[in-house]
Design a protein around this motif. Structure first.
Motif, PDB file in Angstrom:
ATOM      1  N   ILE A  81      44.816  51.359  51.787  1.00  0.00           N
ATOM      2  CA  ILE A  81      45.451  50.058  51.540  1.00  0.00           C
ATOM      3  C   ILE A  81      44.488  49.169  50.766  1.00  0.00           C
ATOM      4  O   ILE A  81      44.879  48.483  49.805  1.00  0.00           O
ATOM      5  N   ALA A  82      43.219  49.199  51.160  1.00  0.00           N
ATOM      6  CA  ALA A  82      42.213  48.385  50.469  1.00  0.00           C
ATOM      7  C   ALA A  82      42.007  48.857  49.034  1.00  0.00           C
ATOM      8  O   ALA A  82      41.852  48.038  48.113  1.00  0.00           O
ATOM      9  N   VAL A  83      41.997  50.165  48.826  1.00  0.00           N
ATOM     10  CA  VAL A  83      41.875  50.697  47.460  1.00  0.00           C
ATOM     11  C   VAL A  83      43.057  50.231  46.623  1.00  0.00           C
ATOM     12  O   VAL A  83      42.895  49.811  45.457  1.00  0.00           O
ATOM     13  N   GLY A  84      44.256  50.291  47.190  1.00  0.00           N
ATOM     14  CA  GLY A  84      45.430  49.810  46.470  1.00  0.00           C
ATOM     15  C   GLY A  84      45.334  48.334  46.136  1.00  0.00           C
ATOM     16  O   GLY A  84      45.703  47.910  45.030  1.00  0.00           O
ATOM     17  N   ALA A  85      44.833  47.540  47.084  1.00  0.00           N
ATOM     18  CA  ALA A  85      44.670  46.104  46.841  1.00  0.00           C
ATOM     19  C   ALA A  85      43.637  45.854  45.745  1.00  0.00           C
ATOM     20  O   ALA A  85      43.804  44.945  44.915  1.00  0.00           O
ATOM     21  N   TRP A  86      42.569  46.669  45.722  1.00  0.00           N
ATOM     22  CA  TRP A  86      41.545  46.545  44.676  1.00  0.00           C
ATOM     23  C   TRP A  86      42.168  46.823  43.306  1.00  0.00           C
ATOM     24  O   TRP A  86      41.953  46.062  42.352  1.00  0.00           O
ATOM     25  N   LEU A  87      42.919  47.919  43.216  1.00  0.00           N
ATOM     26  CA  LEU A  87      43.545  48.275  41.937  1.00  0.00           C
ATOM     27  C   LEU A  87      44.557  47.221  41.506  1.00  0.00           C
ATOM     28  O   LEU A  87      44.642  46.874  40.318  1.00  0.00           O
ATOM     29  N   LEU A  88      45.316  46.693  42.464  1.00  0.00           N
ATOM     30  CA  LEU A  88      46.309  45.670  42.142  1.00  0.00           C
ATOM     31  C   LEU A  88      45.625  44.398  41.652  1.00  0.00           C
ATOM     32  O   LEU A  88      46.090  43.770  40.685  1.00  0.00           O
ATOM     33  N   THR A  89      44.527  44.018  42.280  1.00  0.00           N
ATOM     34  CA  THR A  89      43.802  42.815  41.864  1.00  0.00           C
ATOM     35  C   THR A  89      43.263  42.968  40.446  1.00  0.00           C
ATOM     36  O   THR A  89      43.347  42.037  39.633  1.00  0.00           O
ATOM     37  N   VAL A  90      42.728  44.133  40.143  1.00  0.00           N
ATOM     38  CA  VAL A  90      42.236  44.393  38.787  1.00  0.00           C
ATOM     39  C   VAL A  90      43.390  44.359  37.788  1.00  0.00           C
ATOM     40  O   VAL A  90      43.276  43.779  36.701  1.00  0.00           O
ATOM     41  N   ALA A  91      44.523  44.963  38.153  1.00  0.00           N
ATOM     42  CA  ALA A  91      45.674  45.001  37.255  1.00  0.00           C
ATOM     43  C   ALA A  91      46.190  43.600  36.955  1.00  0.00           C
ATOM     44  O   ALA A  91      46.496  43.267  35.798  1.00  0.00           O
ATOM     45  N   THR A 136      40.000  38.635  49.585  1.00  0.00           N
ATOM     46  CA  THR A 136      41.017  39.331  50.377  1.00  0.00           C
ATOM     47  C   THR A 136      40.716  40.825  50.404  1.00  0.00           C
ATOM     48  O   THR A 136      40.768  41.467  51.452  1.00  0.00           O
ATOM     49  N   VAL A 137      40.366  41.373  49.258  1.00  0.00           N
ATOM     50  CA  VAL A 137      40.096  42.809  49.168  1.00  0.00           C
ATOM     51  C   VAL A 137      38.892  43.184  50.037  1.00  0.00           C
ATOM     52  O   VAL A 137      38.894  44.226  50.713  1.00  0.00           O
ATOM     53  N   PHE A 138      37.878  42.332  50.041  1.00  0.00           N
ATOM     54  CA  PHE A 138      36.684  42.640  50.840  1.00  0.00           C
ATOM     55  C   PHE A 138      37.006  42.818  52.328  1.00  0.00           C
ATOM     56  O   PHE A 138      36.612  43.824  52.937  1.00  0.00           O
ATOM     57  N   GLY A 182      31.068  36.886  43.402  1.00  0.00           N
ATOM     58  CA  GLY A 182      30.291  37.795  44.241  1.00  0.00           C
ATOM     59  C   GLY A 182      31.162  38.583  45.201  1.00  0.00           C
ATOM     60  O   GLY A 182      30.797  39.681  45.642  1.00  0.00           O
ATOM     61  N   ALA A 183      32.333  38.042  45.544  1.00  0.00           N
ATOM     62  CA  ALA A 183      33.246  38.755  46.439  1.00  0.00           C
ATOM     63  C   ALA A 183      33.743  40.043  45.806  1.00  0.00           C
ATOM     64  O   ALA A 183      34.107  40.990  46.515  1.00  0.00           O
ATOM     65  N   ALA A 184      33.792  40.107  44.476  1.00  0.00           N
ATOM     66  CA  ALA A 184      34.200  41.339  43.800  1.00  0.00           C
ATOM     67  C   ALA A 184      33.168  42.440  44.038  1.00  0.00           C
ATOM     68  O   ALA A 184      33.517  43.614  44.212  1.00  0.00           O
TER      69      ALA A 184
END
Length: 316
Positions: A292-302, A259-261, A18-20
């Motif tokens: 920074i949050a967008v970058g963290a989101w993309l990194l988490t997906v990657a 973390t991303v949230f 759910g955090a995603a």
């Protein structure tokens, strides 16, 4: 590990997934606030799609797998169901879909008491950052209720939002007293919720102060509490970021969405508090934190798609 979903793949998702939804939904809110409407809508579609998957899984377990449902309902991660619902509802309200947002508020309010009581009964000493989800879920209700109260001019809803806001602050203090501070240097991702819960409190506070219901001393107190919550969340952000740089944890864990949230929530709080607080310098800060949050989101997906994921880690 194969990343190609098989039949019934959603059944393997733990509540922490759910955090995603929370992370993607709050980024959609921040992107809309900064004028990136197209990207914001893409993020909203992703958040709603995953919310629907998780809602279906939640209902399926409730009806056909009571044993697993009861076991998972006792964990703090179960409260992401409430928080994710309120974040999506907040974005829908921002889009002008007030009826849909109100329906999600009602749904979140119905499932919140049972899940919260289950989680609180199983609280213990030296807990991970997931303990703060009790505050996050409650402040999510305050945020969505305050948002709808202002848009719909519903004074009773503004008062209900204030009650939830105060309860969320109490739950934050209670969670902090049980938080294992060693998680700051060794947590798997959900330790960031320690700061994210305060950012959400600041965001909810900013929506409450926007309501004409609160005037005089009450309004001044709300403004002060909002600014203090935001300041403390920024302190947490700096501390947690320094700990991440000093003690890197590069491997994917589903709790990384927690973390991303907070990263996205802190950015959104800065953007939202800036106007009501009369602090325009918070806007550029919020924009920097948003990217920074967008970058963290993309990194988490990657990292997830790289095949190094540990899908069951969130059941802790």
């Amino acid at each position: 590990m194969s990343i190609v979903p098989g039949p019934g793949w959603w059944a393997g998702l733990p509540p922490a997934a759910g955090a995603a939804v929370m992370a993607t939904g709050i980024l959609s809110v921040a992107l809309e606030l900064t004028g990136h409407r197209a990207v914001s809508l893409v993020a909203l579609v992703l958040a709603v799609a995953l919310w629907l998957v998780l809602a279906f899984d939640f209902g399926s377990r409730l009806l056909s797998d009571r044993g697993r449902f009861r076991a998972e309902a006792d964990t703090p991660a179960a409260l992401t169901a409430v928080a994710a619902t309120t974040v999506v509802g907040t974005r829908l309200s921002q889009l002008g879909w007030q009826s849909a947002a109100a329906a999600l508020l009602l749904l979140a309010a119905l499932i919140w008491p049972g899940l919260l009581l289950n989680v609180l009964r199983h609280w213990r000493r030296r807990m991970p950052g997931g303990a703060f989800l009790a505050s996050v879920a409650t402040q999510g209700l305050a945020l969505l209720a305050a948002t709808l109260a202002t848009v719909c001019r519903a004074d009773w809803l503004a008062r209900a939002a204030l009650v939830a806001f105060c309860l969320g602050l109490v739950l934050y203090v209670a969670a902090f007293l049980r938080f294992d501070l060693h998680e700051v240097v060794g947590g798997a991702g959900d330790h960031w919720v320690a700061g994210g819960a305060l950012s959400l409190s600041a965001l909810a506070g900013s929506r409450l102060t926007a309501s004409p219901v609160w005037t005089g001393q009450v309004h001044a107190t709300l403004r002060l509490v909002t600014l203090v919550a935001l300041a403390l969340s920024l302190v947490w952000y700096a501390v947690l970021l320094a700990a991440e740089l000093r003690h890197p944890r590069p491997r994917y864990d589903i709790r990384r969405w927690a973390t991303v949230f907070p990263l996205g929530m802190t950015a959104t709080a800065c953007l939202s508090v800036a106007g009501p607080a009369g602090l325009p310098w918070l806007v550029p800060l919020g924009e920097v934190l948003m990217w920074i949050a967008v970058g963290a989101w993309l990194l988490t997906v990657a990292v997830l798609l790289s095949g190094t994921a540990r899908p069951t880690a969130g059941r802790r």
